[in-house]
Scaffold this motif. Sequence first.
Motif, short mmCIF file in Angstrom:
data_model
loop_
_atom_site.label_atom_id
_atom_site.label_comp_id
_atom_site.label_asym_id
_atom_site.label_seq_id
_atom_site.Cartn_x
_atom_site.Cartn_y
_atom_site.Cartn_z
N GLU A 274 6.91 6.40 -1.30
CA GLU A 274 6.84 5.52 -0.09
C GLU A 274 6.04 4.47 -0.34
N ILE A 275 6.69 3.09 -0.54
CA ILE A 275 5.76 1.91 -0.56
C ILE A 275 5.97 1.09 0.63
N HIS A 276 4.75 0.56 1.14
CA HIS A 276 4.91 -0.21 2.21
C HIS A 276 4.42 -1.78 1.69
N PHE A 277 5.42 -2.73 1.77
CA PHE A 277 5.21 -3.95 1.07
C PHE A 277 4.86 -4.82 2.11
N LEU A 278 3.58 -4.82 2.44
CA LEU A 278 2.91 -5.09 3.74
C LEU A 278 2.98 -6.78 3.69
N HIS A 279 2.94 -7.48 2.43
CA HIS A 279 2.67 -8.95 2.14
C HIS A 279 4.00 -9.61 1.75
N TYR A 280 5.27 -8.74 1.96
CA TYR A 280 6.37 -9.33 1.57
C TYR A 280 7.23 -9.55 2.61
N TYR A 281 8.17 -10.38 2.54
CA TYR A 281 9.23 -10.65 3.60
C TYR A 281 10.22 -10.17 3.61
N THR A 282 11.06 -10.11 2.56
CA THR A 282 12.34 -9.71 2.41
C THR A 282 12.60 -8.30 1.07
N GLU A 283 13.51 -7.82 1.30
CA GLU A 283 13.72 -6.50 0.16
C GLU A 283 13.74 -7.32 -1.02
N GLU A 284 14.71 -8.44 -1.08
CA GLU A 284 14.96 -8.93 -2.50
C GLU A 284 13.66 -9.46 -3.03
N GLU A 285 12.63 -10.02 -2.30
CA GLU A 285 11.44 -10.45 -2.85
C GLU A 285 10.51 -9.41 -3.18
N ALA A 286 10.64 -8.17 -2.51
CA ALA A 286 9.56 -7.09 -2.82
C ALA A 286 10.27 -6.26 -4.15
N ALA A 287 11.82 -6.10 -4.29
CA ALA A 287 12.24 -5.48 -5.25
C ALA A 287 12.06 -6.32 -6.60
N SER A 288 12.18 -7.70 -6.47
CA SER A 288 12.06 -8.44 -7.81
C SER A 288 10.84 -8.68 -8.15
N LYS A 289 9.77 -8.79 -7.26
CA LYS A 289 8.22 -8.70 -7.88
C LYS A 289 7.81 -7.29 -8.39
N TRP A 290 8.23 -6.39 -7.81
CA TRP A 290 7.90 -4.96 -8.38
C TRP A 290 8.45 -4.68 -9.57
N TYR A 291 9.62 -4.96 -10.03
CA TYR A 291 10.29 -4.68 -11.09
C TYR A 291 9.78 -5.67 -12.28
N ARG A 292 9.52 -7.05 -11.87
CA ARG A 292 8.98 -8.00 -13.00
C ARG A 292 7.56 -7.66 -13.26
N TYR B 149 0.85 -1.17 0.09
CA TYR B 149 -0.03 0.09 -0.11
C TYR B 149 0.99 1.26 0.18
N PHE B 150 0.43 2.36 -0.35
CA PHE B 150 1.04 3.64 -0.61
C PHE B 150 0.05 4.64 0.58
N MET B 151 0.68 5.36 1.34
CA MET B 151 0.28 6.53 1.88
C MET B 151 -0.42 7.47 0.94
N PHE B 152 -1.45 8.04 0.89
CA PHE B 152 -2.17 8.53 -0.27
C PHE B 152 -1.65 9.65 -1.05
N PRO B 153 -0.92 10.67 -0.16
CA PRO B 153 -0.01 11.72 -0.85
C PRO B 153 1.04 11.15 -1.93
N ASP B 154 1.62 9.99 -1.25
CA ASP B 154 2.70 9.34 -2.05
C ASP B 154 1.92 8.87 -3.44
N TYR B 155 0.79 8.22 -3.30
CA TYR B 155 0.20 7.43 -4.47
C TYR B 155 -0.31 8.55 -5.51
N ILE B 156 -0.79 9.76 -5.01
CA ILE B 156 -1.08 10.88 -5.83
C ILE B 156 0.35 11.24 -6.62
N GLU B 157 1.48 11.30 -6.11
CA GLU B 157 2.75 11.66 -6.75
C GLU B 157 2.99 10.51 -7.66
#
Length: 241
Positions: free
Chosen positions: A135-153, A78-86
Amino acid sequence: MDTRYLKRAIKRNAVGRWVVSVKDGINNWRQYQRRKQYIPALAQLVGGDFSIISSNCFAGRIMQDLKMEYNSPTLGLYFMFPDYIEFLRHLEYYLKEAKIEFVEHSKYPLGDERRADRSITHHWYPIGLLDGKVEIHFLHYYTEEEAASKWYRRAARVNFNNLLVIGMDQNRCTEPDIRDFETLPFERKIMFSTHNIAELKSNCFMKEFSGKESVGDPYKCADVFYSYLVERFNHVAFKRT
């Protein structure tokens, strides 16, 4: 005792974990029974190579129910909404060029409070910054590597010519943010809102949450959100490619 803490206490033993698992399974089944009536209509509205951009996990709920490929990175987070607008103002840049830098703390006190509260998050999760701004809150991810890999893919799969953009009156969203959402140049966008602002075409006032600080949980109440989504776009055929 808060029911969230009680649930965690019960799960500390094998019998308790089984009881909670069964109860969760029943609740998930009931939630599906409520929303399944809307799934065929959603499938008619959206088809082919389209992407959903959302401010929270709701994109994932829709893609799971429609058995879609995850062709958007905005799920399980999830995003905080001001960041989502950006983020939305410069969507192609943030999805095609911007890099994620992980940070130890949220720039919002609320973000750190939530991540530390195990009755809410159940585990530590990464917080990332796109280009040092979003700012992105990767709520359902456990590691930075998982979050980054899935985001870019998943970001690489986004079809910018066939988008549904969803905002929700949550996570520090204010009326000015809702008005900013209205100005964004997306053909198909919807803002699920506790504010009844009739002059804003994208604003979808949800009477079920009138007078509350935010709209409800889009997973647990997905049937309510689906009903509004189908009603709003029942005259629109998304492109099929």
